[in-house]
Design a protein around this motif. Structure first.
Motif, PDB file in Angstrom:
ATOM      1  N   ARG A  99      24.308  61.355  37.897  1.00  0.00           N
ATOM      2  CA  ARG A  99      23.256  60.974  38.841  1.00  0.00           C
ATOM      3  C   ARG A  99      22.454  62.221  39.204  1.00  0.00           C
ATOM      4  N   LYS A 100      21.377  62.041  39.968  1.00  0.00           N
ATOM      5  CA  LYS A 100      20.567  63.189  40.378  1.00  0.00           C
ATOM      6  C   LYS A 100      21.402  64.181  41.167  1.00  0.00           C
ATOM      7  N   GLU A 101      22.288  63.647  41.989  1.00  0.00           N
ATOM      8  CA  GLU A 101      23.177  64.497  42.778  1.00  0.00           C
ATOM      9  C   GLU A 101      24.608  64.290  42.298  1.00  0.00           C
ATOM     10  N   GLY A 102      25.014  65.052  41.311  1.00  0.00           N
ATOM     11  CA  GLY A 102      26.396  64.970  40.842  1.00  0.00           C
ATOM     12  C   GLY A 102      26.667  63.768  39.958  1.00  0.00           C
ATOM     13  N   TYR A 103      27.812  63.112  40.204  1.00  0.00           N
ATOM     14  CA  TYR A 103      28.260  61.995  39.382  1.00  0.00           C
ATOM     15  C   TYR A 103      28.673  60.821  40.266  1.00  0.00           C
ATOM     16  N   GLU A 104      28.504  59.622  39.722  1.00  0.00           N
ATOM     17  CA  GLU A 104      29.032  58.422  40.359  1.00  0.00           C
ATOM     18  C   GLU A 104      30.126  57.869  39.457  1.00  0.00           C
ATOM     19  N   PHE A 105      31.232  57.460  40.062  1.00  0.00           N
ATOM     20  CA  PHE A 105      32.372  57.000  39.279  1.00  0.00           C
ATOM     21  C   PHE A 105      32.416  55.477  39.208  1.00  0.00           C
ATOM     22  N   PHE A 106      32.734  54.997  38.009  1.00  0.00           N
ATOM     23  CA  PHE A 106      32.888  53.568  37.749  1.00  0.00           C
ATOM     24  C   PHE A 106      34.277  53.322  37.189  1.00  0.00           C
ATOM     25  N   THR A 118      32.690  48.519  37.477  1.00  0.00           N
ATOM     26  CA  THR A 118      32.388  48.392  38.903  1.00  0.00           C
ATOM     27  C   THR A 118      32.450  49.776  39.525  1.00  0.00           C
ATOM     28  N   THR A 119      31.540  50.073  40.433  1.00  0.00           N
ATOM     29  CA  THR A 119      31.573  51.392  41.055  1.00  0.00           C
ATOM     30  C   THR A 119      32.872  51.576  41.834  1.00  0.00           C
ATOM     31  N   LEU A 120      33.373  52.785  41.812  1.00  0.00           N
ATOM     32  CA  LEU A 120      34.592  53.092  42.548  1.00  0.00           C
ATOM     33  C   LEU A 120      34.399  52.823  44.037  1.00  0.00           C
ATOM     34  N   LEU A 121      33.209  53.113  44.546  1.00  0.00           N
ATOM     35  CA  LEU A 121      32.924  52.868  45.964  1.00  0.00           C
ATOM     36  C   LEU A 121      33.049  51.390  46.298  1.00  0.00           C
ATOM     37  N   ASN A 122      32.543  50.519  45.419  1.00  0.00           N
ATOM     38  CA  ASN A 122      32.651  49.080  45.662  1.00  0.00           C
ATOM     39  C   ASN A 122      34.103  48.624  45.679  1.00  0.00           C
ATOM     40  N   GLN A 133      28.957  45.648  37.879  1.00  0.00           N
ATOM     41  CA  GLN A 133      27.580  46.093  37.659  1.00  0.00           C
ATOM     42  C   GLN A 133      27.201  46.061  36.170  1.00  0.00           C
ATOM     43  N   LEU A 134      28.221  46.016  35.325  1.00  0.00           N
ATOM     44  CA  LEU A 134      27.999  45.970  33.876  1.00  0.00           C
ATOM     45  C   LEU A 134      29.182  45.268  33.230  1.00  0.00           C
ATOM     46  N   ILE A 135      28.886  44.356  32.305  1.00  0.00           N
ATOM     47  CA  ILE A 135      29.931  43.690  31.525  1.00  0.00           C
ATOM     48  C   ILE A 135      29.596  43.852  30.050  1.00  0.00           C
ATOM     49  N   LEU A 136      30.552  44.356  29.283  1.00  0.00           N
ATOM     50  CA  LEU A 136      30.396  44.468  27.836  1.00  0.00           C
ATOM     51  C   LEU A 136      31.186  43.345  27.178  1.00  0.00           C
ATOM     52  N   TYR A 137      30.500  42.527  26.378  1.00  0.00           N
ATOM     53  CA  TYR A 137      31.130  41.424  25.659  1.00  0.00           C
ATOM     54  C   TYR A 137      31.347  41.849  24.206  1.00  0.00           C
ATOM     55  N   HIS A 138      32.570  41.689  23.725  1.00  0.00           N
ATOM     56  CA  HIS A 138      32.899  42.055  22.347  1.00  0.00           C
ATOM     57  C   HIS A 138      33.219  40.785  21.560  1.00  0.00           C
ATOM     58  N   TYR A 139      32.548  40.620  20.421  1.00  0.00           N
ATOM     59  CA  TYR A 139      32.700  39.416  19.608  1.00  0.00           C
ATOM     60  C   TYR A 139      33.390  39.771  18.294  1.00  0.00           C
ATOM     61  N   SER A 140      34.612  39.258  18.131  1.00  0.00           N
ATOM     62  CA  SER A 140      35.419  39.609  16.958  1.00  0.00           C
ATOM     63  C   SER A 140      35.456  38.501  15.912  1.00  0.00           C
ATOM     64  N   GLU A 141      34.601  37.473  16.063  1.00  0.00           N
ATOM     65  CA  GLU A 141      34.636  36.343  15.137  1.00  0.00           C
ATOM     66  C   GLU A 141      34.385  36.746  13.687  1.00  0.00           C
ATOM     67  N   LEU A 142      33.614  37.788  13.473  1.00  0.00           N
ATOM     68  CA  LEU A 142      33.269  38.209  12.115  1.00  0.00           C
ATOM     69  C   LEU A 142      34.107  39.389  11.634  1.00  0.00           C
TER      70      LEU A 142
END
Length: 215
Positions: A99-106, A118-122, A133-142
């Motif tokens: 971040r602009k000021e240091g780091y934010e942890f997730f 999810t942010t550590l603060l949350n 805040q972010l979801i990564l979907y992984h598709y292994s069908e192929l």
């Protein structure tokens, strides 16, 4: 006048651009908020692409997402196998976002083939009810036939932009598929020994940290 029969194209006859347009329509219909139980078939006609090579499928996936503000990847099957095996014994990890000021942890938490950030603060304030805040979907069908796993992400743009979301997504392979899995093991099994500065130091060394983001 005689009615002319409409001849249907055989499965798989569509061009690359037609596949991309089809993918665009399906994703646009689901772009509001996070989507539960999102399957690959809800995005892409799996039967129609089965005859295509892994390279062609990867091109379709990349060609579409390259024109959008989106998080995406095509992961080699062997790499994902390693990530998946390791996630079973170490389902969570602490990621650092410049971040602009240091780091934010997730905190990244695996749930099946989904990886929720999810942010550590949350988490500290809302506990288990903290939203992602972010979801990564992984598709292994192929993966079995083509040797690739497709990934796409959904992001809450009130908290993250695309560059920041990509930064978090790129760290998954760094920590789960590389030589630094020891940090993940420590976080999960010996949390009192975990040093968050080790994460920041590694990101700086790999030019994924704050100085790289600022440049």
């Amino acid at each position: 006048m005689e009615k002319k029969e409409v001849q249907k194209q055989p499965v798989g006859s569509s061009t690359q651009s037609e596949f991309v347009r089809s993918l665009e329509v399906k994703l646009d219909s689901m772009k509001e908020g996070f989507t539960s139980n999102k399957t690959l078939n809800s995005l892409l006609n799996v039967e129609q692409v089965k005859h295509k090579s892994a390279e062609d499928i990867a091109q379709i996936w990349k060609q579409f997402f390259a024109t959008r503000d989106a998080v995406f990847a095509v992961i080699p099957g062997d790499t994902f196998d390693l990530i998946w095996r390791r996630s079973q014994c170490c389902p969570s990890f602490l990621y650092a976002l410049p971040r602009k000021e240091g780091y934010e942890f997730f905190v990244g938490q695996w749930s099946g083939l989904e990886l929720h950030f999810t942010t550590l603060l949350n988490i500290q304030t809302a506990g288990d009810s903290a939203p992602s805040q972010l979801i990564l979907y992984h598709y292994s069908e192929l993966q079995g036939d083509k040797g690739i796993v497709l990934m796409m992400g959904e992001c809450d743009f009130k908290f993250l932009n695309v560059q920041e979301a990509h930064c978090l997504a790129n760290q998954v392979q760094l920590f789960y598929a590389g030589d630094h899995f020891g940090l993940v093991e420590t976080f999960n099994h010996n949390p009192s020994d975990f040093k968050y500065m080790a994460v920041i130091s590694l990101l700086e060394k790999k030019r994924m940290g704050k100085r790289s983001m600022d440049s």
